[in-house]
Design a protein around this motif. Structure first.
Motif, short mmCIF file in Angstrom:
data_model
loop_
_atom_site.label_atom_id
_atom_site.label_comp_id
_atom_site.label_asym_id
_atom_site.label_seq_id
_atom_site.Cartn_x
_atom_site.Cartn_y
_atom_site.Cartn_z
N VAL A 158 0.97 -1.25 0.04
CA VAL A 158 0.02 -0.02 -0.05
C VAL A 158 0.86 1.30 -0.12
O VAL A 158 0.69 2.21 -0.83
CB VAL A 158 -0.73 0.02 1.26
CG1 VAL A 158 -1.64 1.39 1.39
CG2 VAL A 158 -1.93 -1.22 0.85
N SER B 116 -4.63 -0.50 -3.06
CA SER B 116 -5.23 0.16 -2.11
C SER B 116 -5.92 -0.63 -0.96
O SER B 116 -6.13 -2.04 -1.25
CB SER B 116 -6.15 1.12 -2.72
OG SER B 116 -7.08 0.40 -3.30
N PRO B 117 -6.12 -0.12 0.10
CA PRO B 117 -6.77 -0.99 1.12
C PRO B 117 -8.30 -1.47 0.67
O PRO B 117 -8.61 -2.44 0.77
CB PRO B 117 -7.20 -0.07 2.21
CG PRO B 117 -5.98 0.97 2.14
CD PRO B 117 -5.84 0.94 0.80
N SER C 196 -3.29 -1.17 6.92
CA SER C 196 -2.68 -0.59 5.83
C SER C 196 -3.81 0.97 5.60
O SER C 196 -3.37 2.04 5.00
CB SER C 196 -3.20 -1.42 4.41
OG SER C 196 -4.28 -1.62 4.33
N ARG C 197 -4.87 0.96 6.04
CA ARG C 197 -5.63 1.94 5.96
C ARG C 197 -5.42 3.37 6.73
O ARG C 197 -5.54 4.40 6.48
CB ARG C 197 -7.04 1.73 6.58
CG ARG C 197 -7.80 0.98 5.84
CD ARG C 197 -9.04 0.51 6.46
NE ARG C 197 -10.00 -0.63 5.48
CZ ARG C 197 -10.88 -1.37 6.06
NH1 ARG C 197 -11.28 -1.34 7.33
NH2 ARG C 197 -11.58 -2.15 5.35
N ALA D 193 -2.00 4.59 4.26
CA ALA D 193 -2.52 4.69 2.82
C ALA D 193 -2.33 6.15 2.29
O ALA D 193 -2.65 7.07 3.33
CB ALA D 193 -3.83 4.30 2.56
#
Length: 251
Positions: A182, A188-189, A236-237, A240
């Motif tokens: 990411v 992407s998430p 990952s959020r 990101a």
């Protein structure tokens, strides 16, 4: 122009000297730990063999099919134990070498990722030792015919356990791998969430390939990896890249 030409080789030599220094420190640290563990090589092997010994019938034991196996195999265990214990020191030397060339933001992200990778690898090995190996050996010994006497070779047993440790330790790095993907902008998430079904299939395929041919170890690797995949999506959020704000058109 001449100053630039002379500066480049000088900087390269400085980097090579720094690399040699870091490698020497890493090897020295590993050797110190190894020398400290060598007197306990036999105890380390006994501890490593405990999950299988507990599942063997009364009087069960290992055999050495090679003349020097009884000596070299415990030393091999001590070496890998030293490598395991000194892993943070080795990674620190690698980090100290590359850190000066990183931007401040990269340093802030790299340190948590590096620490998480070490902790997750240790967690994977601990999970394999305390939960997976007893379950696998219990499953295998339960279905071994009574007329067959299990006398495993001590060297092959160590190789088997090391492969299990490596498989589970590496598999537990899944959240770190997803976060790196990411950060690089490759996924992407949202995409990771949408690919969840494909990820589950891939996880079970990987578990079937890298684990012994029994259902127990495959499930005990696949199920944690599924949970780690979800943990990777959540982590990952937070890292990101934020989409750039779109300015309203001028009137």
């Amino acid at each position: 122009m001449q100053d630039a030409d002379t500066t480049q080789p000088s900087r390269l030599i400085d980097h090579l000297i720094e690399l040699r220094s870091r490698l020497l420190r890493a090897v020295a640290g590993l050797m110190v730990v190894l020398l400290g563990l060598l007197p306990f090589a036999e105890k380390l092997y006994n501890q490593l063999a405990a999950p299988l010994i507990k599942k063997l019938p009364a009087g069960g034991h290992f055999i050495a099919t090679e003349v020097a196996g009884g000596f070299f195999v415990p030393v091999k265990v001590a070496f890998f134990a030293a490598l395991f214990v000194s892993a943070p020191w080795l990674l620190y030397q690698a980090w100290a070498f590359v850190a000066p060339g990183l931007y401040q933001r990269e340093k802030r992200l790299a340190m948590p990722l590096l620490a998480s990778a070490v902790v997750l690898f240790y967690a994977g090995c601990a999970f394999a030792y305390f939960l997976v190996l007893p379950s696998v050996f219990g499953f295998l010994t339960r279905f071994t015919p009574e007329v067959v006497q299990m006398t495993p070779d001590l060297g092959k047993y160590v190789d088997f356990v090391l492969v299990i440790f490596l498989a589970f330790g590496a598999s537990f790095e899944l959240p770190v791998a997803l976060v790196i993907l990411v950060l690089l902008g490759w996924v992407s998430p949202k995409q990771l969430s949408e690919w969840r079904g494909y990820a589950v299939v891939a996880i079970f395929v990987v578990a079937a390939i890298i684990t012994p041919p029994d259902v127990v170890s495959q499930l005990m690797l696949a199920l944690p990896m599924m949970a780690l995949y979800e943990a990777g999506i959540i982590a990952s959020r937070f890292v990101a890249p934020k989409p750039a704000a779109v300015e309203p058109p001028a009137e």
